[in-house]
Design a protein around this motif. Structure first.
Motif, PDB file in Angstrom:
ATOM      1  N   SER A 452       0.795  -6.855   3.195  1.00 47.57           N
ATOM      2  CA  SER A 452       1.088  -8.122   3.874  1.00 47.57           C
ATOM      3  C   SER A 452       2.559  -8.483   3.733  1.00 47.57           C
ATOM      4  CB  SER A 452       0.223  -9.248   3.300  1.00 47.57           C
ATOM      5  OG  SER A 452      -1.131  -9.008   3.598  1.00 47.57           O
ATOM      6  N   HIS A 453       2.965  -9.485   4.512  1.00 48.04           N
ATOM      7  CA  HIS A 453       4.362  -9.938   4.588  1.00 48.04           C
ATOM      8  C   HIS A 453       4.515 -11.252   3.827  1.00 48.04           C
ATOM      9  CE1 HIS A 453       8.329 -10.497   6.386  1.00 48.04           C
ATOM     10  NE2 HIS A 453       7.980 -11.698   6.808  1.00 48.04           N
ATOM     11  N   ASN A 454       5.587 -11.337   3.028  1.00 49.64           N
ATOM     12  CA  ASN A 454       5.917 -12.587   2.342  1.00 49.64           C
ATOM     13  C   ASN A 454       6.842 -13.395   3.258  1.00 49.64           C
ATOM     14  OD1 ASN A 454       7.285 -14.563   0.754  1.00 49.64           O
ATOM     15  ND2 ASN A 454       6.762 -13.443  -1.104  1.00 49.64           N
ATOM     16  N   CYS A 455       6.330 -14.539   3.766  1.00 53.45           N
ATOM     17  CA  CYS A 455       7.084 -15.328   4.753  1.00 53.45           C
ATOM     18  C   CYS A 455       8.347 -15.942   4.158  1.00 53.45           C
ATOM     19  CB  CYS A 455       6.207 -16.445   5.316  1.00 53.45           C
ATOM     20  SG  CYS A 455       4.777 -15.841   6.211  1.00 53.45           S
ATOM     21  N   TYR A 456       8.393 -16.115   2.824  1.00 52.37           N
ATOM     22  CA  TYR A 456       9.538 -16.788   2.210  1.00 52.37           C
ATOM     23  C   TYR A 456      10.658 -15.812   1.895  1.00 52.37           C
ATOM     24  CZ  TYR A 456       6.059 -20.446   1.874  1.00 52.37           C
ATOM     25  OH  TYR A 456       5.105 -21.366   2.189  1.00 52.37           O
ATOM     26  N   GLN A 459       9.995 -10.138   2.893  1.00 49.50           N
ATOM     27  CA  GLN A 459       9.824  -8.792   2.338  1.00 49.50           C
ATOM     28  C   GLN A 459       8.331  -8.471   2.271  1.00 49.50           C
ATOM     29  OE1 GLN A 459      12.208  -6.636   1.179  1.00 49.50           O
ATOM     30  NE2 GLN A 459      13.916  -7.974   1.675  1.00 49.50           N
ATOM     31  N   PRO A 460       7.982  -7.182   2.117  1.00 49.00           N
ATOM     32  CA  PRO A 460       6.571  -6.856   1.877  1.00 49.00           C
ATOM     33  C   PRO A 460       6.127  -7.450   0.538  1.00 49.00           C
ATOM     34  CG  PRO A 460       7.863  -4.875   2.361  1.00 49.00           C
ATOM     35  CD  PRO A 460       8.834  -5.981   2.152  1.00 49.00           C
ATOM     36  N   LYS A 461       4.870  -7.861   0.453  1.00 46.84           N
ATOM     37  CA  LYS A 461       4.345  -8.323  -0.829  1.00 46.84           C
ATOM     38  C   LYS A 461       4.281  -7.136  -1.790  1.00 46.84           C
ATOM     39  CE  LYS A 461       1.508 -12.158   0.860  1.00 46.84           C
ATOM     40  NZ  LYS A 461       0.149 -12.721   0.917  1.00 46.84           N
ATOM     41  N   PRO A 462       4.426  -7.386  -3.091  1.00 40.63           N
ATOM     42  CA  PRO A 462       4.430  -6.254  -4.040  1.00 40.63           C
ATOM     43  C   PRO A 462       3.081  -5.547  -4.133  1.00 40.63           C
ATOM     44  CG  PRO A 462       4.597  -8.364  -5.200  1.00 40.63           C
ATOM     45  CD  PRO A 462       4.726  -8.661  -3.752  1.00 40.63           C
ATOM     46  N   GLN A 463       1.983  -6.274  -3.883  1.00 36.18           N
ATOM     47  CA  GLN A 463       0.659  -5.664  -3.979  1.00 36.18           C
ATOM     48  C   GLN A 463       0.152  -5.274  -2.593  1.00 36.18           C
ATOM     49  OE1 GLN A 463      -0.516  -4.940  -6.890  1.00 36.18           O
ATOM     50  NE2 GLN A 463       1.089  -6.067  -7.961  1.00 36.18           N
ATOM     51  N   HIS A 464      -0.408  -4.073  -2.474  1.00 43.66           N
ATOM     52  CA  HIS A 464      -0.975  -3.619  -1.205  1.00 43.66           C
ATOM     53  C   HIS A 464      -2.318  -4.304  -0.958  1.00 43.66           C
ATOM     54  CE1 HIS A 464       2.073  -0.534  -1.601  1.00 43.66           C
ATOM     55  NE2 HIS A 464       1.531  -0.133  -2.742  1.00 43.66           N
ATOM     56  N   ILE A 465      -2.775  -4.244   0.282  1.00 46.84           N
ATOM     57  CA  ILE A 465      -4.119  -4.741   0.609  1.00 46.84           C
ATOM     58  C   ILE A 465      -5.121  -3.679   0.170  1.00 46.84           C
ATOM     59  CG2 ILE A 465      -5.675  -5.397   2.481  1.00 46.84           C
ATOM     60  CD1 ILE A 465      -3.140  -6.312   4.044  1.00 46.84           C
ATOM     61  N   ARG A 466      -6.077  -4.072  -0.638  1.00 43.77           N
ATOM     62  CA  ARG A 466      -7.067  -3.116  -1.126  1.00 43.77           C
ATOM     63  C   ARG A 466      -7.941  -2.629   0.022  1.00 43.77           C
ATOM     64  NH1 ARG A 466      -8.021  -2.487  -6.295  1.00 43.77           N
ATOM     65  NH2 ARG A 466     -10.246  -2.093  -5.973  1.00 43.77           N
ATOM     66  N   TYR A 467      -8.525  -1.455  -0.156  1.00 43.81           N
ATOM     67  CA  TYR A 467      -9.420  -0.901   0.858  1.00 43.81           C
ATOM     68  C   TYR A 467     -10.588  -1.860   1.095  1.00 43.81           C
ATOM     69  CZ  TYR A 467     -12.732   2.230   3.167  1.00 43.81           C
ATOM     70  OH  TYR A 467     -13.616   2.771   4.056  1.00 43.81           O
ATOM     71  N   GLN A 468     -10.721  -2.332   2.334  1.00 43.46           N
ATOM     72  CA  GLN A 468     -11.748  -3.316   2.716  1.00 43.46           C
ATOM     73  C   GLN A 468     -11.700  -4.545   1.803  1.00 43.46           C
ATOM     74  OE1 GLN A 468     -15.439  -1.062   2.804  1.00 43.46           O
ATOM     75  NE2 GLN A 468     -15.015  -0.321   4.879  1.00 43.46           N
ATOM     76  N   HIS A 479       0.063 -16.283   4.474  1.00 49.39           N
ATOM     77  CA  HIS A 479       0.770 -16.313   3.198  1.00 49.39           C
ATOM     78  C   HIS A 479       0.955 -17.776   2.826  1.00 49.39           C
ATOM     79  CE1 HIS A 479       4.631 -16.004   0.737  1.00 49.39           C
ATOM     80  NE2 HIS A 479       3.685 -15.459   0.012  1.00 49.39           N
ATOM     81  N   TYR A 480       0.212 -18.222   1.821  1.00 49.42           N
ATOM     82  CA  TYR A 480       0.120 -19.646   1.488  1.00 49.42           C
ATOM     83  C   TYR A 480      -0.287 -20.403   2.759  1.00 49.42           C
ATOM     84  CZ  TYR A 480       1.990 -18.432  -3.035  1.00 49.42           C
ATOM     85  OH  TYR A 480       2.156 -17.869  -4.273  1.00 49.42           O
ATOM     86  N   ASN A 481       0.503 -21.342   3.224  1.00 41.32           N
ATOM     87  CA  ASN A 481       0.090 -22.119   4.395  1.00 41.32           C
ATOM     88  C   ASN A 481       0.749 -21.626   5.681  1.00 41.32           C
ATOM     89  OD1 ASN A 481       2.632 -22.868   3.706  1.00 41.32           O
ATOM     90  ND2 ASN A 481       2.364 -25.047   4.090  1.00 41.32           N
ATOM     91  N   GLN A 482       1.383 -20.455   5.632  1.00 39.34           N
ATOM     92  CA  GLN A 482       2.061 -19.930   6.823  1.00 39.34           C
ATOM     93  C   GLN A 482       1.338 -18.693   7.342  1.00 39.34           C
ATOM     94  OE1 GLN A 482       6.282 -19.724   7.235  1.00 39.34           O
ATOM     95  NE2 GLN A 482       6.642 -20.856   5.358  1.00 39.34           N
ATOM     96  N   THR A 483       1.376 -18.508   8.662  1.00 38.49           N
ATOM     97  CA  THR A 483       0.785 -17.319   9.270  1.00 38.49           C
ATOM     98  C   THR A 483       1.906 -16.428   9.793  1.00 38.49           C
ATOM     99  OG1 THR A 483      -1.155 -18.585   9.928  1.00 38.49           O
ATOM    100  CG2 THR A 483      -0.842 -16.464  10.988  1.00 38.49           C
ATOM    101  N   SER A 484       1.891 -15.191   9.370  1.00 40.72           N
ATOM    102  CA  SER A 484       2.900 -14.221   9.794  1.00 40.72           C
ATOM    103  C   SER A 484       2.336 -13.395  10.944  1.00 40.72           C
ATOM    104  CB  SER A 484       3.256 -13.326   8.608  1.00 40.72           C
ATOM    105  OG  SER A 484       3.966 -12.194   9.043  1.00 40.72           O
ATOM    106  N   ASP A 485       3.184 -12.623  11.616  1.00 45.15           N
ATOM    107  CA  ASP A 485       2.697 -11.662  12.614  1.00 45.15           C
ATOM    108  C   ASP A 485       3.201 -10.258  12.262  1.00 45.15           C
ATOM    109  OD1 ASP A 485       5.361 -11.899  13.190  1.00 45.15           O
ATOM    110  OD2 ASP A 485       5.125 -12.285  15.322  1.00 45.15           O
ATOM    111  N   ILE A 486       3.486 -10.042  10.968  1.00 45.38           N
ATOM    112  CA  ILE A 486       4.036  -8.757  10.502  1.00 45.38           C
ATOM    113  C   ILE A 486       3.091  -8.125   9.489  1.00 45.38           C
ATOM    114  CG2 ILE A 486       5.939  -7.669   9.215  1.00 45.38           C
ATOM    115  CD1 ILE A 486       7.739  -9.960  10.281  1.00 45.38           C
TER     116      ILE A 486
END
Length: 718
Positions: A452-456, A459-468, A479-486
């Motif tokens: 996922s993307h850190n809107c603030y 940069q990419p978030k340090p942790q990957h999205i786990r499988y499922q 990301h918190y109260n913001q919606t990214s498109d990345i």
């Protein structure tokens, strides 16, 4: 000292007048014309605000060399006094005014990062030649035209603003607007009022006069016009509500706006109803009783996934949809016997509500009223064999409401957008990776790992999205109260479900004799230990001898914080922020005598900008010291270990450092006497410090220490 680029913010004064003839012209070139008086006056000061890798430029200028200075900051030009343009740009240190001057507290000082970067002086004898008047003919014609246009626009807007209270903006939506916008600009409701024709009308004008202006604009005679007021409903939709009555049409535009709009804004929104005959000539509007309902119709084509506005009809409240099916098939261009399904578009926020209309019930029983929207389509045929993604109106509107264009970036190149996919916020994890794999031509979607993307930080978030690990795409984008498109992706060499049972550690291997540091990725089962890491590492590196022992250390900002015990599980080790370093255990440390002690040795410099605070750098290391060993003996071993030439090593200073305070040692001092015997964590804050200039090129592997990267030094030779 740092072997890197810095911006110098020290105080540096410059004069308002610069005399280059002083001291017998020693500042002039040998071939300078000495017959001219070289007395210069300050014309402008270019200022840089910020640090070496970023900041902002602006300028203070005296356009006529008069006392008045002007500040040019992008498009903003302001008058400034001489002190602001002149003395305040010297740099140096500034004191904040004391909040409580009565108390004996030290004033807070800080470095001024805004200061002069370039000065422009004009020789006084050339002033008239340089500072000439600029008249209109000196300005390029295209600029004169542009400036005149901007000035006129500014005056026009100023006049409009001053007279705004005298006017009302009337926005007219017509059938043509609904046809043009539906399925392109909008899908829900009927029209975007920001994109329709607007009229600026004086409030005291009778509405009948406004109708004459509409007649001129659209070629629709006044007697054929009927206007409807729009109303915002409780479910936040916006629909035509009722036609203006004859009494309202006799009122002024301003009175009508107040009737229609409780919010008291300057706009009046109307729908213009015009009926046309077979010859496309306008007709008088039909009589409308309470039993007549004005409905708007949209047609959906599932094969093409197209929704469009096809017209409107008056229906009787006690009539049934079956009464108008023939008219609807004509609107759609279907054959008269085509079976169609009808749906009412009710709302779309926060969720889509679109319900099937029973053709056997009356319009009143289905709770339809003026301004409602009916969507219709061909009845789906079970044996058609045609596969469509969204077979009916509700599923299509649900898709439109939830669709999301996602910009995918490779995790290796996190700044570059590689491709975009149109997805649904309700897509599952499997849907998303399957679409990404298809885009990349990859057979196994399980080899895609997303981040996922850190809107603030952007940069990419340090942790990957786990499988499922998430249910829907929307959870990946929030990301918190913001919606990214990345989203970031990477292609793994093994499927992610398998990888999640493994742990990958990046280990920097420091060879016993070579300067080069090599990063190795060690991938093992999460239940593995440091001992397993060492076994795996031995198969990948060159050792000084087959019997060499390895150890793994935790290094953070040039200090050693831990020697990992062999039995420690790797599952909880984090290599995201600090470096894992592997090295051979020196022979002297493998067989220590009873009185030997292992101490930490770090490189350091004193930072003159930070009150002489200690700054560590370089590679820290351990050293076994012997009981009674003097500093002179220890220094000899350190020099051999680090292979430092005599000339450079003679400049090094050695200090016992505790709690970041250096206590400098003499060659005759016994080193072991300074260090505590117990090897506890707190004692590790005591170390032997080597003070010298940091001249080594920065290694790339420091990039994973807290995200701070170092550039290699740049040297400029004049």
């Amino acid at each position: 000292m740092r072997d890197t680029m810095v911006k110098i913010n020290d105080r540096y004064e410059f004069p308002l007048q610069l005399d280059l003839d002083r001291d017998d012209g020693k500042y002039l070139a040998p071939d300078a014309d000495r017959s001219i008086r070289n007395l210069y006056t300050l014309h402008s000061v270019l200022v840089h605000s910020g640090r070496v890798h970023g900041g902002h430029y602006y300028a203070f200028i005296r356009p006529t060399l008069a006392n008045q200075w002007y500040k040019f900051d992008d498009e903003r030009v302001t008058k400034e006094d001489t002190e602001k343009a002149f003395e305040e740009q010297y740099g140096g240190v500034e004191e904040l005014p004391q909040i409580n001057p009565g108390f004996n507290n030290t004033p807070f000082k800080f470095t001024k990062y805004s200061n002069a970067y370039m000065l422009v002086y004009i020789r006084e004898s050339d002033t008239e030649k340089i500072m000439c008047n600029v008249d209109e003919k000196d300005i390029a014609e295209h600029l004169r035209i542009r400036l005149k246009k901007e000035r006129e626009e500014k005056e026009h807007k100023k006049k409009e603003k001053a007279e705004a209270h005298l006017y009302t903006i009337i926005k007219i939506a017509r059938d043509e607007d609904l046809k043009e916008q539906t399925g392109k600009d909008i899908y829900f409701d009927l029209v975007d009022h920001e994109k329709v024709r607007s009229f600026r009308i004086q409030k005291q004008l009778p509405f009948s006069t406004f109708k004459e202006e509409v007649a001129k604009e659209y070629g629709i005679p006044v007697q054929f016009q009927r206007f409807w007021l729009w109303a915002k409903r409780q479910n936040h939709t916006y629909r035509p509500n009722r036609p203006l009555n004859p009494h309202e049409e006799t009122q002024s535009v301003g009175q009508l706006r107040e009737i229609s709009n409780k919010a008291q804004n300057a706009e009046l929104k109307l729908f213009l109803e015009v009926e046309f005959g077979l010859d496309l000539q306008p007709l008088p509007p039909p009589e409308k009783s309470k039993e007549d309902i004005l409905l708007f119709f949209k047609l959906y084509n599932p094969e093409k996934e197209v929704l469009c506005f096809v017209g409107r009809l008056f229906v009787k409240a006690l009539g049934k949809p079956s009464d108008i099916l023939r008219k609807l098939t004509e609107m759609a261009g279907f054959t008269p016997d085509e079976e169609i399904e009808l749906y009412e578009e009710i709302k779309f926020e926060p969720n889509v509500m679109c319900e099937h209309i029973d053709k056997k019930l009356t319009f009143r029983a289905s709770q339809l009223e003026d301004g409602d929207i009916v969507c219709f389509q061909k009845s789906p045929k079970a044996d058609s064999g045609t596969q469509v993604r969204y077979p009916d109106v509700p599923s299509f509107l649900e898709y439109v409401h939830n669709r999301q264009v996602v910009h995918f970036r490779s995790l290796e190149k996190p700044k570059d957008i590689e491709f975009c996919l149109e997805l649904s916020k309700l897509h599952t994890y499997d849907d998303v990776v399957e679409r990404v794999a298809r885009q990349l031509g990859l057979d196994d979607p399980a080899k895609i790992r997303l981040t996922s993307h850190n809107c603030y930080s952007q940069q990419p978030k340090p942790q990957h999205i786990r499988y499922q690990g998430v249910e829907h795409l929307l959870e990946m984008l929030i990301h918190y109260n913001q919606t990214s498109d990345i989203l970031y992706y990477e292609v793994l060499d093994i499927p992610l479900p398998e990888l999640q049972f493994l742990k990958t550690l990046k280990v920097a291997f420091h060879h016993a004799t070579k300067e080069e540091v090599v990063i190795h990725s060690i991938r093992l089962s999460k239940n593995s230990t440091i001992a397993d890491v060492i076994i795996d590492l031995k198969t990948k590196v060159d050792l000084s001898s087959p019997t060499a022992e390895l150890r793994v250390l935790e290094v953070f900002y040039h200090k050693i914080y831990k020697i990992f015990p062999l039995h420690e599980k790797i599952e909880n080790i984090n290599d995201q922020y600090w470096t894992l370093r592997a090295e051979e255990v020196p022979e002297e440390e493998r067989n220590p005598s009873q009185d030997d002690r292992l101490i930490h040795v770090y490189h350091f410099v004193k930072d003159p900008l930070q009150n002489q605070q200690i700054q560590n750098f370089g590679d820290p290391f351990f050293l076994a010291i012997h009981e009674g060993e003097t500093l002179a003996e220890v220094k000899g071993r350190i020099q051999r270990k680090l292979q430092v030439p005599d000339e450079e090593f003679s400049k090094w200073k050695f200090a016992f450092i505790s709690m970041n305070r250096p206590d400098y040692l003499q060659d005759s001092d016994v080193v072991s006497a300074r260090f505590q015997r117990r090897d506890v964590y707190g004692a590790w804050e005591q170390y032997l410090g080597l003070e010298h200039t940091d001249t080594a090129p920065k290694r790339a592997y420091t990039a994973n220490q807290n995200g701070h990267t170092h550039e290699k030094p740049v040297r400029i030779y004049n």
